[in-house]
Design a protein around this motif. Structure first.
Motif, PDB file in Angstrom:
ATOM      1  N   HIS A   1       0.823  -1.224   0.000  1.00 45.95           N
ATOM      2  CA  HIS A   1       0.000   0.000   0.000  1.00 45.95           C
ATOM      3  C   HIS A   1       0.856   1.273   0.000  1.00 45.95           C
ATOM      4  CE1 HIS A   1       0.796   0.932   4.269  1.00 45.95           C
ATOM      5  NE2 HIS A   1       0.660  -0.361   4.518  1.00 45.95           N
ATOM      6  N   GLY A   2       0.174   2.394  -0.266  1.00 45.31           N
ATOM      7  CA  GLY A   2       0.834   3.695  -0.299  1.00 45.31           C
ATOM      8  C   GLY A   2       0.756   4.417   1.037  1.00 45.31           C
ATOM      9  N   PHE A   3       1.079   5.685   1.013  1.00 37.52           N
ATOM     10  CA  PHE A   3       1.224   6.546   2.197  1.00 37.52           C
ATOM     11  C   PHE A   3       0.076   7.532   2.266  1.00 37.52           C
ATOM     12  CE2 PHE A   3       2.519  10.747   3.693  1.00 37.52           C
ATOM     13  CZ  PHE A   3       3.122  10.487   4.901  1.00 37.52           C
ATOM     14  N   PRO A   4      -0.497   7.758   3.399  1.00 32.73           N
ATOM     15  CA  PRO A   4      -0.390   7.072   4.691  1.00 32.73           C
ATOM     16  C   PRO A   4      -1.637   6.204   4.850  1.00 32.73           C
ATOM     17  CG  PRO A   4      -1.180   9.322   5.027  1.00 32.73           C
ATOM     18  CD  PRO A   4      -1.266   9.023   3.543  1.00 32.73           C
TER      19      PRO A   4
ATOM     20  N   GLY B   1       3.389  -2.479  -6.015  1.00 30.78           N
ATOM     21  CA  GLY B   1       3.339  -1.402  -5.036  1.00 30.78           C
ATOM     22  C   GLY B   1       2.771  -0.129  -5.617  1.00 30.78           C
ATOM     23  N   LEU B   2       1.930   0.520  -4.807  1.00 27.96           N
ATOM     24  CA  LEU B   2       1.344   1.783  -5.243  1.00 27.96           C
ATOM     25  C   LEU B   2       2.016   2.939  -4.502  1.00 27.96           C
ATOM     26  CD1 LEU B   2      -2.133   2.668  -6.270  1.00 27.96           C
ATOM     27  CD2 LEU B   2      -1.195   4.017  -4.382  1.00 27.96           C
ATOM     28  N   SER B   3       2.557   3.852  -5.263  1.00 28.57           N
ATOM     29  CA  SER B   3       3.172   5.081  -4.756  1.00 28.57           C
ATOM     30  C   SER B   3       4.291   4.769  -3.753  1.00 28.57           C
ATOM     31  CB  SER B   3       2.094   6.002  -4.189  1.00 28.57           C
ATOM     32  OG  SER B   3       2.622   7.294  -4.119  1.00 28.57           O
ATOM     33  N   MET B   4       4.113   5.047  -2.440  1.00 29.88           N
ATOM     34  CA  MET B   4       5.176   4.651  -1.506  1.00 29.88           C
ATOM     35  C   MET B   4       5.404   3.144  -1.601  1.00 29.88           C
ATOM     36  SD  MET B   4       5.540   5.197   2.613  1.00 29.88           S
ATOM     37  CE  MET B   4       4.296   4.010   3.129  1.00 29.88           C
ATOM     38  N   GLY B   5       4.328   2.404  -1.829  1.00 26.91           N
ATOM     39  CA  GLY B   5       4.475   0.951  -2.007  1.00 26.91           C
ATOM     40  C   GLY B   5       5.363   0.630  -3.207  1.00 26.91           C
ATOM     41  N   GLY B   6       5.332   1.504  -4.218  1.00 23.72           N
ATOM     42  CA  GLY B   6       6.216   1.337  -5.370  1.00 23.72           C
ATOM     43  C   GLY B   6       7.669   1.594  -4.989  1.00 23.72           C
ATOM     44  N   TYR B   7       7.883   2.598  -4.111  1.00 26.88           N
ATOM     45  CA  TYR B   7       9.269   2.836  -3.649  1.00 26.88           C
ATOM     46  C   TYR B   7       9.789   1.583  -2.941  1.00 26.88           C
ATOM     47  CZ  TYR B   7       7.587   7.755  -3.835  1.00 26.88           C
ATOM     48  OH  TYR B   7       7.014   8.951  -4.190  1.00 26.88           O
ATOM     49  N   VAL B   8       8.899   0.978  -2.139  1.00 28.22           N
ATOM     50  CA  VAL B   8       9.293  -0.235  -1.404  1.00 28.22           C
ATOM     51  C   VAL B   8       9.536  -1.393  -2.388  1.00 28.22           C
ATOM     52  CG1 VAL B   8       8.605  -1.885   0.384  1.00 28.22           C
ATOM     53  CG2 VAL B   8       8.016   0.532   0.639  1.00 28.22           C
TER      54      VAL B   8
ATOM     55  N   ALA C   1       8.978  19.478   2.065  1.00 30.95           N
ATOM     56  CA  ALA C   1       7.539  19.198   2.230  1.00 30.95           C
ATOM     57  C   ALA C   1       7.333  17.943   3.080  1.00 30.95           C
ATOM     58  CB  ALA C   1       6.884  19.039   0.867  1.00 30.95           C
ATOM     59  N   ARG C   2       8.219  16.944   2.939  1.00 31.43           N
ATOM     60  CA  ARG C   2       8.113  15.714   3.767  1.00 31.43           C
ATOM     61  C   ARG C   2       8.243  16.072   5.250  1.00 31.43           C
ATOM     62  NH1 ARG C   2       6.419  11.988   0.155  1.00 31.43           N
ATOM     63  NH2 ARG C   2       7.966  11.514  -1.426  1.00 31.43           N
ATOM     64  N   GLU C   3       9.194  16.978   5.557  1.00 29.17           N
ATOM     65  CA  GLU C   3       9.407  17.364   6.954  1.00 29.17           C
ATOM     66  C   GLU C   3       8.164  18.085   7.477  1.00 29.17           C
ATOM     67  OE1 GLU C   3      11.638  16.310   8.941  1.00 29.17           O
ATOM     68  OE2 GLU C   3      10.960  17.579  10.599  1.00 29.17           O
TER      69      GLU C   3
ATOM     70  N   GLY D   1      11.267   8.905   6.046  1.00 29.36           N
ATOM     71  CA  GLY D   1      11.917   7.780   5.347  1.00 29.36           C
ATOM     72  C   GLY D   1      11.855   7.942   3.836  1.00 29.36           C
ATOM     73  N   MET D   2      10.712   8.431   3.346  1.00 35.56           N
ATOM     74  CA  MET D   2      10.600   8.631   1.889  1.00 35.56           C
ATOM     75  C   MET D   2      11.587   9.697   1.420  1.00 35.56           C
ATOM     76  SD  MET D   2       6.596   8.258   0.801  1.00 35.56           S
ATOM     77  CE  MET D   2       5.868   9.315   2.044  1.00 35.56           C
ATOM     78  N   ALA D   3      11.808  10.701   2.284  1.00 38.52           N
ATOM     79  CA  ALA D   3      12.728  11.782   1.908  1.00 38.52           C
ATOM     80  C   ALA D   3      14.156  11.272   1.726  1.00 38.52           C
ATOM     81  CB  ALA D   3      12.694  12.876   2.976  1.00 38.52           C
TER      82      ALA D   3
ATOM     83  N   GLU E   1      -2.346  13.681 -10.139  1.00 42.50           N
ATOM     84  CA  GLU E   1      -1.647  14.974 -10.063  1.00 42.50           C
ATOM     85  C   GLU E   1      -0.353  14.861  -9.269  1.00 42.50           C
ATOM     86  OE1 GLU E   1      -4.696  17.585  -8.524  1.00 42.50           O
ATOM     87  OE2 GLU E   1      -6.007  16.986 -10.194  1.00 42.50           O
ATOM     88  N   LEU E   2      -0.200  13.825  -8.464  1.00 37.77           N
ATOM     89  CA  LEU E   2       1.022  13.668  -7.663  1.00 37.77           C
ATOM     90  C   LEU E   2       2.147  13.037  -8.473  1.00 37.77           C
ATOM     91  CD1 LEU E   2      -0.396  12.426  -4.237  1.00 37.77           C
ATOM     92  CD2 LEU E   2       0.348  14.717  -4.868  1.00 37.77           C
ATOM     93  N   MET E   3       1.779  12.147  -9.376  1.00 31.83           N
ATOM     94  CA  MET E   3       2.776  11.472 -10.224  1.00 31.83           C
ATOM     95  C   MET E   3       2.346  11.684 -11.678  1.00 31.83           C
ATOM     96  SD  MET E   3       4.738   9.820  -7.958  1.00 31.83           S
ATOM     97  CE  MET E   3       4.584   9.390  -6.217  1.00 31.83           C
ATOM     98  N   PRO E   4       2.679  12.825 -12.258  1.00 28.38           N
ATOM     99  CA  PRO E   4       2.203  13.101 -13.613  1.00 28.38           C
ATOM    100  C   PRO E   4       2.698  12.064 -14.616  1.00 28.38           C
ATOM    101  CG  PRO E   4       3.298  15.013 -12.631  1.00 28.38           C
ATOM    102  CD  PRO E   4       3.511  13.869 -11.703  1.00 28.38           C
TER     103      PRO E   4
ATOM    104  N   GLY F   1      -7.172   8.919 -10.631  1.00 25.94           N
ATOM    105  CA  GLY F   1      -6.090   9.760 -10.150  1.00 25.94           C
ATOM    106  C   GLY F   1      -4.975   8.917  -9.558  1.00 25.94           C
ATOM    107  N   HIS F   2      -4.506   9.343  -8.373  1.00 30.85           N
ATOM    108  CA  HIS F   2      -3.345   8.705  -7.754  1.00 30.85           C
ATOM    109  C   HIS F   2      -3.670   7.316  -7.194  1.00 30.85           C
ATOM    110  CE1 HIS F   2       0.592   8.712  -5.965  1.00 30.85           C
ATOM    111  NE2 HIS F   2       0.125   8.642  -4.738  1.00 30.85           N
ATOM    112  N   LEU F   3      -4.927   7.117  -6.794  1.00 32.77           N
ATOM    113  CA  LEU F   3      -5.290   5.799  -6.232  1.00 32.77           C
ATOM    114  C   LEU F   3      -6.050   5.006  -7.293  1.00 32.77           C
ATOM    115  CD1 LEU F   3      -6.267   6.806  -2.571  1.00 32.77           C
ATOM    116  CD2 LEU F   3      -4.027   6.180  -3.500  1.00 32.77           C
TER     117      LEU F   3
HETATM  118  C1  MLT Z   1       1.741   7.746  -1.625  1.00 31.52           C
HETATM  119  O1  MLT Z   1       0.614   7.734  -2.117  1.00 31.52           O
HETATM  120  O2  MLT Z   1       2.268   6.729  -1.155  1.00 31.52           O
HETATM  121  C2  MLT Z   1       2.472   9.058  -1.559  1.00 31.52           C
HETATM  122  O3  MLT Z   1       1.838   9.996  -2.394  1.00 31.52           O
HETATM  123  C3  MLT Z   1       3.906   8.889  -1.954  1.00 31.52           C
HETATM  124  C4  MLT Z   1       4.671  10.168  -1.892  1.00 31.52           C
HETATM  125  O4  MLT Z   1       4.256  11.101  -1.174  1.00 31.52           O
HETATM  126  O5  MLT Z   1       5.720  10.274  -2.554  1.00 31.52           O
END
Ligand code: MLT
Length: 252
Positions: A9-12, A74-81, A113-115, A171-173, A198-201, A224-226
């Motif tokens: 899953h993504g954040f948060p 993985g979606l979004s943060m889940g994709g980073y993972v 922005a993360r902080e 952690g994402m930062a 809009e978050l990940m064009p 959109g993002h989800l």
């Molecule tokens: C997410 O949906 O996991 C976040 O948008 C990821 C992010 O903020 O980079």
């Protein structure tokens, strides 16, 4: 052999993000949809929350379940993972699905922005985060047509642990650019995004699909993002088609 699909899953958010996908995807795979450490039912304190530590927690969980090879989705943060998993255990990757995410690291503005998000979570509370995030994570079509979904996502965000959310944001930062990890991934891979994300064009997803030697991009209209919850039928069809492709390659 039936593949194992690991939904991240993504954040948060938490594992319930996948409620509209799990049953459909089970027609072609064993599906595991865990909570990342600190989220959903996986509450705990003293968190190390890097993409690498999340990846290791998932590998430990899969080891306990006796799962060897698997397909991270993985979606979004889940994709980073998922990309951290590919880097950490490339030999266990039977495939890869990256949804509404990016392979690049944060910009300096993004890190700031993360902080701010981390501080808002602990100082102002998750209701504030939830109200601020919902308009960003849902596409304009969903926002206009499906207030019930907006409320559902808002409640999912609002119930997360502020400390875990702050730790994840920081952690994402810290995550590194993993475009090189994608370039080295030579199995078929699927990149999914929403046309209204809009978050990940779109160019972000196009760049990942191009970096992957055997990457395919699916753009879901009116999402959109989800994308997995906004257009579950289109999302499930894309993943099931990909599982068919992997199966036919295995047979040949
Ligand atoms: C997410 O949906 O996991 C976040 O948008 C990821 C992010 O903020 O980079």
């Amino acid at each position: 052999m039936r593949p194992t699909l690991l939904l991240i899953h993504g954040f948060p958010l938490d594992h319930t993000l996948w409620d509209a996908n799990v049953e459909a995807l089970r027609s072609k795979a064993d599906v595991i949809a865990p909570d990342l450490p600190g989220f959903g039912n996986m509450r705990r304190t003293g968190l190390e929350a890097t993409m690498e530590s999340y990846a290791q927690a998932l590998l430990d969980d899969l080891d306990e379940r006796g799962v060897g090879a698997f397909i991270p989705c993985g979606l979004s943060m889940g994709g980073y993972v998922a990309m951290a998993l590919v880097q950490r255990a490339p030999e266990r990757m039977a495939g890869l699905v990256l949804c509404n995410t990016r392979s690049t690291a944060d910009t300096p503005e993004g890190i700031a922005a993360r902080e701010a998000t981390a501080r808002d979570a602990t100082e102002r509370g998750m209701d504030v985060i939830a109200r601020g995030m919902v308009p960003k994570v849902l596409g304009r079509t969903t926002r206009a047509q499906d207030p019930g979904l907006s409320n559902w996502i808002e409640r999912m965000i609002a119930r997360q642990d502020p400390q875990a959310v702050a730790a994840a944001s920081r952690g994402m930062a810290q995550r590194r650019d993993r475009t090189d990890v994608l370039r080295a991934f030579d199995r078929p891979a699927l990149v999914i995004t929403g046309a209204e994300d809009e978050l990940m064009p779109l160019p972000t997803s196009q760049a990942m699909a191009e970096a992957l030697p055997a990457g395919k991009l699916v753009v879901i209209e009116s999402a959109g993002h989800l994308s997995n919850v906004e257009r579950p039928d289109a999302f499930n069809a894309a993943v099931l088609g990909y599982l068919d492709l992997l199966e036919s390659r295995e047979r040949s």
